[in-house]
Scaffold this active site. Structure first.
Site, PDB file in Angstrom:
ATOM      1  N   PHE A 155      20.809 -16.514 -21.691  1.00 54.58           N
ATOM      2  CA  PHE A 155      21.511 -17.463 -20.824  1.00 54.58           C
ATOM      3  C   PHE A 155      21.091 -17.195 -19.389  1.00 54.58           C
ATOM      4  CE2 PHE A 155      24.650 -19.334 -18.136  1.00 54.58           C
ATOM      5  CZ  PHE A 155      24.926 -20.546 -18.756  1.00 54.58           C
ATOM      6  N   ASP A 240      16.979 -10.524 -15.223  1.00 52.53           N
ATOM      7  CA  ASP A 240      18.120 -11.339 -14.816  1.00 52.53           C
ATOM      8  C   ASP A 240      19.365 -10.451 -14.884  1.00 52.53           C
ATOM      9  OD1 ASP A 240      20.310 -12.958 -14.560  1.00 52.53           O
ATOM     10  OD2 ASP A 240      19.512 -14.599 -15.778  1.00 52.53           O
ATOM     11  N   LYS A 269      26.822 -13.628  -9.008  1.00 51.69           N
ATOM     12  CA  LYS A 269      28.209 -13.367  -9.426  1.00 51.69           C
ATOM     13  C   LYS A 269      28.967 -12.380  -8.530  1.00 51.69           C
ATOM     14  CE  LYS A 269      27.479 -14.529 -14.297  1.00 51.69           C
ATOM     15  NZ  LYS A 269      28.263 -15.686 -14.637  1.00 51.69           N
TER      16      LYS A 269
HETATM   17  C1  LIG Z   1      22.587 -13.736 -16.956  1.00 51.52           C
HETATM   18  C2  LIG Z   1      22.933 -14.986 -16.231  1.00 51.52           C
HETATM   19  N1  LIG Z   1      21.981 -15.651 -15.574  1.00 51.52           N
HETATM   20  C3  LIG Z   1      22.233 -16.791 -14.913  1.00 51.52           C
HETATM   21  C4  LIG Z   1      23.497 -17.331 -14.901  1.00 51.52           C
HETATM   22  C5  LIG Z   1      23.754 -18.629 -14.176  1.00 51.52           C
HETATM   23  O1  LIG Z   1      24.542 -18.382 -13.039  1.00 51.52           O
HETATM   24  P1  LIG Z   1      25.332 -19.605 -12.355  1.00 51.52           P
HETATM   25  O2  LIG Z   1      26.407 -20.010 -13.285  1.00 51.52           O
HETATM   26  O3  LIG Z   1      25.853 -18.993 -11.071  1.00 51.52           O
HETATM   27  O4  LIG Z   1      24.323 -20.677 -12.088  1.00 51.52           O
HETATM   28  C6  LIG Z   1      24.524 -16.675 -15.580  1.00 51.52           C
HETATM   29  C7  LIG Z   1      25.881 -17.253 -15.601  1.00 51.52           C
HETATM   30  O5  LIG Z   1      26.711 -16.966 -16.421  1.00 51.52           O
HETATM   31  C8  LIG Z   1      24.239 -15.472 -16.254  1.00 51.52           C
HETATM   32  O6  LIG Z   1      25.175 -14.821 -16.942  1.00 51.52           O
END
Ligand SMILES: Cc1ncc(COP(=O)(O)O)c(C=O)c1O
Length: 463
Positions: A155, A240, A269
């Protein structure tokens, strides 16, 4: 005039719309979310939050183990971040000049890169997804190759680039076509990665050190092996850390558990302090300089609000709080305690299959039981929708034990806990006793847990 002034008092405005808030939100916003909240009994009208606690319209206290999907590492409404933001609001600092070097951005970059000393540059954005988009662009532009390799179940967000490397079908369904040259491989499979890298057209491999959907832990040697393969074949290794970063797993970055130094690290986050959206792409100078390679291209990748003072101040203050409250160490210690307590439930409860996690990112995974009575109940609800069993755990945790948490993903039998890193010993007891009570109840047939299961089945059939 008096009316106008009143509408600027957000606390009063918030309080005034308590009664019809769900109706109003459903009317003008996501009606299906409101339906879902009402169906599972989460429409309790949260009115206040403090640290790891939420308070509903009756003043009942809840423990928040969802943390806004990982935003509230330092808890909600932290006074130090609030004070930092207030100091910005109470000042006349220049903001978003665009034709200037934003000073708070420089300071936040400097502080972040001290934590990740093998990287040299920071690019700021407004959300996790936007950081992912930027990383994909940096990867392609700096290598001159098109391919982005990503993992099944990954994700990385839901904007088009991020969705093109999202490994969950439920998020992609209905939105095709996606970006070309995005290649999905299984998580934890080094030979699949090498098979793609060997072709020579891969710009980058992007991976969550621990996958958020499912809390999937890397196999022994996987992060190191993946980094080494990327180096060998000239592809960038992008970690990520949007969910795992900033202490969540008991290290500042999760990759530190495996001594891996990625070419690009993404954070978001928790950096917001729970107040102002912000994300950062940390990367090597040679990658950065391939994009910003001349004065003409000084603004080739910009985002209007990216380095705004409030976001930068939230980031700076959050780093201070993480350090001064020693939250990274605390996450490791508290996480160990929870993992240990949950793991001890495996031999005692046949529905509990596995406990996975690191630090304060933990999942209890449930599986089809062996005994006939339990298996029959399980099959009944799982036949209607795979993963429905998770709600037999999360709903009573919320309704009876005042703990907010969620399943680890669509069709998942894992219940996930992402507590604020600040939770106390008393909170741990609250969690352990509540989780055990709910799991114990789910082993009684007939019992309230399975009656709830049947209600969920009939609700599901009505959707
Ligand atoms: C690992 C990871 N990458 C990217 C994202 C995307 O972040 P955003 O919701 O701030 O666009 C998330 C969101 O849950 C995430 O957990």
């Amino acid at each position: 005039m008096a009316g106008r002034a009143h509408s600027l008092d957000m606390t009063a405005l918030f309080a005034r719309r308590e009664r019809d808030c769900y109706e109003l939100y459903g009317r003008h916003g996501n009606e299906q979310l409101v339906r879902m909240l009402k169906t599972v009994g989460y429409d309790v009208g949260f009115c206040r939050s403090e640290g790891q606690y939420l308070f509903d319209r009756n003043g009942t206290r809840y423990l928040d183990l969802l943390s806004g999907f990982g935003v509230f590492a330092i808890g909600q409404n932290h006074p130090a971040v609030r004070a930092a933001l207030r100091s910005v609001l109470d000042s006349d600092l220049p903001n978003l000049i665009q034709m200037d070097a934003p000073r708070l951005a420089a300071i936040l970059a400097d502080r972040l890169l001290k934590e990740v000393p093998y990287l040299d540059k920071a690019f700021f954005a407004n959300s996790g997804g936007e950081a992912v988009e930027a990383a994909m662009k940096f990867g392609r532009a700096s290598t001159g190759r098109p391919g982005i390799v990503y993992c099944d179940h990954a994700f990385h967000g839901v904007s088009y680039g991020a969705l093109s490397i999202n490994g969950g079908e439920s998020f992609r369904s209905g939105f095709a076509p996606f970006l070309p040259d995005c290649i999905r491989i299984p998580f934890n499979d080094l030979s699949a990665l090498e098979n793609e890298l060997i072709v020579g057209n891969v710009a980058a491999f992007i991976v969550e050190p621990i996958q958020g959907k499912g809390v999937n832990i890397p196999a022994v040697g996987y992060p190191q092996g993946a980094a080494e393969l990327c180096r060998r074949y000239g592809a960038l290794f992008i970690a990520d850390e949007i969910q795992t970063g900033l202490g969540r797993t008991g290290r500042f970055l999760a990759v530190e558990h495996w001594n891996v130094e990625p070419d690009i690290v993404l954070i978001a986050k928790a950096l917001s302090g729970g107040y102002v959206p912000v994300s950062a792409v940390l990367l090597r100078k040679r990658i950065f300089d391939k994009v910003y390679d001349s004065m003409d291209r000084a603004m080739v990748a910009v985002s209007t609000f990216a380095e705004n003072n409030l976001a930068m101040a939230a980031g700076i203050a959050t780093l201070e709080v993480l350090a001064s409250e020693r939250l990274v160490e605390r996450a490791a210690k508290t996480g160990d305690r929870l993992m240990h307590a949950f793991s001890e439930m495996i031999p005692r409860y046949e529905l509990v299959h596995e406990v996975r996690g690191k630090g304060m990112m933990i999942a209890i995974d449930f599986a089809r039981p062996r005994s006939f009575k339990l298996r029959t109940e399980w099959d009944l609800i799982e036949a209607v929708r795979e993963g429905l069993f998770g709600q037999v755990i999360t709903i009573p945790l919320f309704a009876d034990h005042k703990i907010l948490c969620q399943v680890a993903g669509t069709n998942s039998h894992a219940v996930k806990f992402l507590p604020p890193l600040i939770i106390s010993d008393a909170d741990c007891e609250w969690i352990i006793n509540s989780v055990e009570a709910v799991i114990a109840a789910s082993h009684h047939v007939p019992g309230a847990a399975w009656s709830l299961g049947k209600t969920l089945v009939s609700n599901s059939l009505r959707i």
